[in-house]
Write an enzyme that holds these catalytic residues in place. Structure first.
Site: not given
Ligand code: BGC
Length: 490
Positions: A176, A293
């Site tokens: 990210e 993710e």
């Molecule tokens: C972050 C996490 C977070 C998740 C959802 C991830 O990329 O590293 O800390 O909980 O995104 O926001």
């Protein structure tokens, strides 16, 4: 007169044959409108260069300042548990920046390397595609130029260290990117880092993602290096107000209580974004996509989370996008590490088993045969309810949770292998009506031949026959023809 009667006899015979033919073809005519299948499944067929399908992030462990700080310490058995549940990919977020020198040569701590080696080897032992990344390197987001050398030095060491590892180990450059790490700076850093990795790992898969926290909307700013082994990732948390409700690390934190019901508007919001990603990939050499993710935080209600997770996963699959759920056993967890068991609702939403549904019919066509998710509802049926001398009677093999939609369509609940059979019965009215036509035609013809019937008489007979047939709905044609005969004769 004899000639006239002979002609008439032939005429009656021919017309009764014609009636029969018309009658038969009418009875064969079904409604051929095709039903669209409820589910369009392309995931298994999609040739995924990435070799990934379904994955899970072991989050909140190695990307915490120190493993265990955020409540997750990776246990060896996690990888077996993950593989046995049906995942083929694991993403392990790692905060290398917290375990390396601040100054050149930015050496990575040996103990930390050993720990990562152990974790990676446990994952690879289970034959899982194993992704390691650089996660939570917050400093580079604020000061890209001040940290790009360190970033590259980290990758130089990581890539050298793992160069002989299985090809199932993938590298993801950075989780990210955002803030000061603009498209321009990030694209340059990608190019330089890929070059460094390629010196020691010529064909290892490298995953890169756009800025804006790997947002789909920022794909347009991403420049893919000329390299055959690049996979593009994006993260998916739409709508953010639902997936991140009550998230302590978001400020201001979205209010708790928002549901995701799967309304048409809610679904559209998701499919539009996924379509954007797919369109972008299509315009960029069909680069493989990876939804690295996606997930909904545990403060949302479980039913909404299950609905959302299932929908996003299936929609990604339909588009040939490999996915990786965020995450295994922390705040979004699909696995309850205290109880040592999966949260079955979430697991089923992710890895729903597929079952084969067979829809059979002896006549006409049946639709709905195929593979479907456990727990899904599918439309199956036949496309006509009459076929020759047969009419559709009922479906065999229905269960208590199935329901008829109309005479020939049923919505079935997929709870295992299903075999549905259309049962037909003979329609006795049709053959009897045809036989009757033949019989009457022959009787009339024979009576003419034997001169038993006279013109006046046969008109009366015709009238009687006509009245009789008025009560037979399927015999319109015969009525017309009889009238026709009468006209010609008079
Ligand atoms: C972050 C996490 C977070 C998740 C959802 C991830 O990329 O590293 O800390 O909980 O995104 O926001």
């Amino acid at each position: 007169m004899a000639l006239f009667e002979k002609k008439l006899e032939t005429y009656i015979l021919l017309s009764s044959l014609l009636f029969s033919a018309i009658f038969y073809s009418i009875s064969m005519r079904g409604d051929n409108e095709q039903m669209q299948l409820a589910y369009d499944y392309r995931f298994e067929e999609a040739v995924l260069e990435s070799k990934m399908h379904r994955g899970i992030n072991i989050g909140n462990a190695l990307e915490a300042p120190k493993e265990g700080d955020w409540g997750v310490y990776i246990r060896d058995e996690y990888f077996r548990i993950i593989r046995e549940a049906g995942f083929d990919t694991v993403r392990i977020p790692i905060r290398w920046s917290a375990h390396a020198e601040k100054n050149p040569p930015y050496r990575i701590d040996e103990d930390f390397f050993n720990r990562v080696d152990w974790v990676v080897s446990k994952s690879l032992e289970q034959n899982l595609i194993t992704i390691i990344n650089i996660h939570h390197y917050e400093e580079i987001m604020q000061d890209p130029s001040g940290h790009s050398d360190r970033f590259k030095a980290l990758w130089s060491q990581i890539s050298e260290h793992y160069k002989d590892y299985s090809e199932k180990l993938y590298f993801e450059l950075l989780n990210e990117p955002y803030g000061e790490l603009t498209d321009e700076k990030w694209n340059m850093l990608i190019r330089e880092t890929v070059e460094i990795i390629r010196r020691t790992n010529p064909i290892r898969k490298i995953i890169i993602g756009p800025t804006g926290w790997n947002s789909v909307y920022n794909l347009k700013g991403l420049v893919i290096p000329e390299d055959e082994n690049i996979i593009v990732t994006f993260h998916f948390y739409t709508p953010f107000e639902f997936t991140h409700q009550g998230a302590e690390w978001v400020s201001p934190s979205p209010a708790v209580g928002r549901k995701w019901l799967g309304t048409e508007a809610e679904k559209k919001q998701i499919t539009e974004e996924l379509d954007m990603a797919v369109q972008w990939a299509a315009q960029h050499g069909d680069v493989p996509l990876f939804m690295g993710e996606f997930g909904a935080y545990s403060k949302a209600d479980m039913h909404s989370r299950v609905r959302w997770t299932r929908f996003v996963a299936r929609e990604a699959e339909k588009r040939g996008i490999a996915w990786c759920y965020w995450e295994f056993c922390a705040g979004f967890g699909a696995y309850d590490q205290d109880k040592g068991e999966w949260r079955t609702e979430l697991l089923n939403a992710l890895i729903s088993e597929k079952h084969y549904v067979t829809v059979e019919t002896e006549y006409g066509n049946a639709f709905g045969t195929g593979w479907y998710d456990e727990g899904s509802y599918v439309l199956i049926g036949i496309n006509t309810t009459s076929w020759g001398f047969y009419v559709f009677d009922h479906f065999e093999g229905l269960g208590p949770r199935d329901r008829m939609i109309d005479e020939r369509t049923v919505e079935i609940y997929v709870d295992g292998l299903r075999m549905i059979k259309a049962v037909w019965r003979i329609d006795y009215v049709k053959p009897l009506a045809i036989a009757l036509v033949f019989f009457v035609a022959f009787v009339v013809a024979i009576l003419y031949k034997r001169r038993v019937l006279k013109l006046g008489e046969h008109l009366i007979l015709g009238m009687k026959f006509f009245t009789h047939l008025q009560n037979q709905p399927a015999c319109d044609f015969i009525q017309i023809r009889i009238t026709d005969i009468q006209c010609r004769m008079s």
